[in-house]
Design a protein around this motif. Structure first.
Motif, PDB file in Angstrom:
ATOM      1  N   VAL A  56       1.302  22.128   3.582  1.00 55.60           N
ATOM      2  CA  VAL A  56       1.167  21.049   3.181  1.00 55.60           C
ATOM      3  C   VAL A  56       1.770  20.268   1.894  1.00 55.60           C
ATOM      4  O   VAL A  56       2.588  19.497   1.868  1.00 55.60           O
ATOM      5  CB  VAL A  56      -0.490  20.463   3.398  1.00 55.60           C
ATOM      6  CG1 VAL A  56      -0.486  18.795   3.146  1.00 55.60           C
ATOM      7  CG2 VAL A  56      -1.054  20.677   4.714  1.00 55.60           C
ATOM      8  N   LEU A 103      -0.829  19.750  10.483  1.00 54.27           N
ATOM      9  CA  LEU A 103      -0.221  19.562   9.007  1.00 54.27           C
ATOM     10  C   LEU A 103       0.412  18.387   8.406  1.00 54.27           C
ATOM     11  O   LEU A 103      -0.075  17.808   7.283  1.00 54.27           O
ATOM     12  CB  LEU A 103       0.887  20.535   9.012  1.00 54.27           C
ATOM     13  CG  LEU A 103       0.347  22.093   8.860  1.00 54.27           C
ATOM     14  CD1 LEU A 103       1.727  23.094   8.698  1.00 54.27           C
ATOM     15  CD2 LEU A 103      -0.411  22.457   7.814  1.00 54.27           C
ATOM     16  N   CYS A 107      -0.772  15.552   5.710  1.00 53.82           N
ATOM     17  CA  CYS A 107      -0.058  15.071   4.685  1.00 53.82           C
ATOM     18  C   CYS A 107      -0.294  13.552   4.588  1.00 53.82           C
ATOM     19  O   CYS A 107      -0.324  13.002   3.596  1.00 53.82           O
ATOM     20  CB  CYS A 107       1.491  15.121   5.090  1.00 53.82           C
ATOM     21  SG  CYS A 107       1.937  16.944   4.944  1.00 53.82           S
TER      22      CYS A 107
END
Lengths: 182, 475
Positions: A56, A103, A107
């Motif tokens: 990330v 992922l 973010c």
């Protein structure tokens, strides 16, 4: 994304999959090929067995991310490219594997920043034990995957063009994301 | 008549555990079992391979902590070569092991266990996950990601960016460290230590809230087994075996790891593919012991680094006297070890000999048997090989950290079930506590499984006749 906007932007390519499970190795193998042929400035290539949490921090440092993976939901050898959006519902129950959409959701939730992301896949036909050895069908899919990546890192290619069908490509819209099949 | 043996499913099974609770006539828990249903067979299919392939082969045991297997396997190969590896090669191996411990412990604490610790065992399971943690404490979630990234970056700086790095080799490491790489790694450590210290400080404030869980989450008298340095300090790469009993008496000390078979026996049960190691002199199953961060901190006289030693002193204050018994405190011990790992990496990287070019001893095999033991994040990891005159493997035994804890995990499930299970009415909170006690051990099931939030798990409730009366499933 026009030429001027793409230039100077950072691109991350992540090939992932198990090197010892037959065609699942195609992501890392394509990443290796890209490394060998050399990437333009600003383009980084990495390989991963699996996608894990620390990625990330790498994703949010890049403007565009290209995931390379094997798939099972199509005809063997079929190569697809589709854009990915954050999806927290894609959450894995395992620490061993995180879905790329999860992922991206990390973010978005933590950093309020999501890179423009594409997933390039090739459908495999065998996932039995082998060490970085693909079936001929998957082997033949390497070059089309490389073509996709070259287009995705080419400053002259814009995102709007990539999301439209072009020569030899067809839309595949089951996910609602722009998807192309070679 | 020919037969076809079908093994299925072969893939996508890591992490799929099963727990069985056996109830008596009145609904009380009579037995509890933790089943590992996957079979790997590394010991068998490695036979016939050249011993030099073993580090690469056994690294495939695990996609998330291959460094531990690479180290234990290469140490077994060092033994086969009968070499003493150059001091700088050993220091570099220590650094990559500590980086692995840092990122593995960070995963366990920040991503696997923090949903329970921050949001509560009885909170809504829909939001009791990493996204719930991100919403509750985004700074903590970012710290977890950064700490893992620091550990992973150090591993990649040393080992390369290949999925299975081949930098650690029999006899040492393949390449010395450059000044540029050393400086890059050193630059990461202060931030990592800051994160580790503030997380530790934060967790200390949470511990008093979990008195009940600490009382019932594997709070049991067992022995503790780990490596210690010759001075009795914390040791993750080499050292000697120490075994303490539940009262803190040292039963075995300064035992060379090559003599592990004198201490450890291995039993099998028909309900699990995981072995049941036990302390041989006390027999099975009385010889129950635990390994891993809790055992390591219970066994050492000191950590040997400044902040970790302060934290170690505070760790011992969790209980009036004796070794810390509750498996819940594995979480605490992990945070202490992260601090230690970051401090020790800095010390090793600042060592004036760390850039020495002599990092590898070269030899051919000089004995028929090699044993390599190191401390993986979850505890003692043992690789034991025998080879023939051609250097081909004839026999393998692997004892994985999670296996050492098998008896204790089964006993811990029983304790949680006794404390929380209403035999006539299974509730989600009970299910989660059973998961959580397993999670304290951070098990890597055959080095393959970690669970996020809600791991795939099935709990069966059986009556005294063995009839399944209720089932809860996830995943």
């Amino acid at each position: 994304m026009d030429h001027a906007r793409m230039e100077g932007r950072k691109v991350l390519i992540i090939g992932y999959g198990s090197p010892i499970r037959g065609d699942d190795a195609i992501g890392p193998l394509v990443a290796d090929r890209l490394q060998a042929e050399g990437m333009p400035e600003g383009v980084e290539v990495i390989s991963r067995h699996i996608l894990t949490a620390e990625l990330v921090a790498d994703l949010v440092e890049h403007d565009r991310v290209v995931f390379l993976d094997a798939a099972v939901d199509g005809a063997p050898g079929e190569v697809r490219c589709r854009s990915l959006a954050p999806d927290a519902s894609a959450m894995s129950t395992m620490a061993h594997f995180l879905d790329p959409r999860e992922l991206l959701a990390w973010c978005e939730t933590l950093y309020d920043k999501v890179p423009e992301t594409f997933l390039v896949t090739a459908c495999g036909s065998s996932f039995d034990y082998s060490n970085y050895v693909l079936t001929p069908t998957a082997e033949a899919a390497i070059e089309p995957m490389l073509d996709w990546v070259r287009r995705l890192i080419d400053p002259n290619e814009c995102a709007s063009r990539l999301s439209q069908p072009t020569d030899g490509a067809a839309m595949h819209g089951e996910t609602g994301s722009p998807t192309m099949i070679l | 008549m020919s037969r076809t043996v079908v093994i299925e499913p072969v893939t996508r099974i890591e992490g799929h555990a099963r727990i069985t609770l056996q109830l008596g006539d009145a609904g009380e828990v009579e037995d509890a079992k933790f089943h590992l249903t996957q079979f790997r067979g590394f010991e068998k299919f490695c036979e016939g391979r050249p011993y030099r392939e073993m580090p690469a082969l056994t690294a495939r045991t695990c996609g998330i902590c291959p460094v531990s297997h690479v180290l234990a396997s290469n140490k077994a190969c060092d033994h086969l070569l009968s070499v003493s590896i150059p001091p700088t090669g050993e220091k570099l191996r220590r650094i990559i092991n500590l980086a692995q411990i840092t990122q593995s412990h960070a995963l366990s604490f920040f991503h696997l266990s923090s949903p329970d610790l921050l949001l509560g065992w009885d909170s809504d399971p829909v939001s009791r996950n990493i996204f719930g943690v991100m919403r509750q404490d985004p700074a903590l979630a970012k710290d977890g990601i950064r700490l893992r990234q620091i550990g992973q970056t150090i591993i990649e700086t040393l080992g390369g960016k290949k999925i299975h790095p081949t930098w650690v080799v029999p006899g040492g490491v393949s390449e010395p460290l450059t000044q540029e790489k050393r400086d890059a790694m050193l630059a990461l450590l202060p931030e990592g230590l800051d994160i580790a210290k503030r997380t530790y400080a934060f967790f200390k404030t949470l511990v008093p809230k979990f008195k009940d869980e600490a009382s019932h989450f594997g709070n049991q008298p067992t022995m503790f087994l780990s490596l210690v340095s010759p001075k009795g300090h914390l040791e993750h790469y080499d050292g000697l075996l120490r075994l303490k009993d539940a009262q803190g008496r040292i039963l075995e000390d300064m035992v060379p790891p090559h003599e592990y078979e004198r201490l450890i026996g291995e039993a099998v049960e028909d309900f699990s593919y995981m072995k049941f190691p036990y302390y041989k002199p006390q027999g099975y199953p009385k010889g129950i012991y635990r390994v891993g961060p809790l055992a390591r901190l219970n066994n050492v006289d000191a950590c040997g680094t400044p902040y970790a030693d302060v934290a170690l002193a505070e760790f011992h204050m969790l209980q009036e006297s004796g070794p810390i018994a509750s498996s819940f405190h594995y979480h605490y011990a992990r945070l202490v070890e992260i601090i230690y790992a970051l401090e020790m990496m800095e010390r090793l990287l600042k060592d004036p000999t760390i850039l020495d070019a002599r990092v590898r001893a070269r030899a051919r095999s000089n004995r028929y048997e090699g044993i390599g033991v190191a401390e993986a994040p979850r505890g003692l990891l043992m690789h034991h090989y025998r080879i023939d005159d051609e250097g081909l493997i004839t026999w393998v035994n692997l004892i994985i950290a999670t296996g050492h804890n098998n008896l204790a995990m089964n006993q811990s499930i029983r304790q949680v079930a006794d404390a929380y299970v209403d035999g006539n009415n299974l509730q989600e909170g009970m299910l989660n506590r059973v998961e959580a006690v397993i999670r304290c051990f951070d098990p890597c099931l055959s080095c393959a499984s970690h669970a996020f939030g809600e791991m795939p798990i099935a709990i069966e409730l059986k009556d005294a006749t063995g009839r399944v009366v209720d089932t809860l499933r996830r995943g």
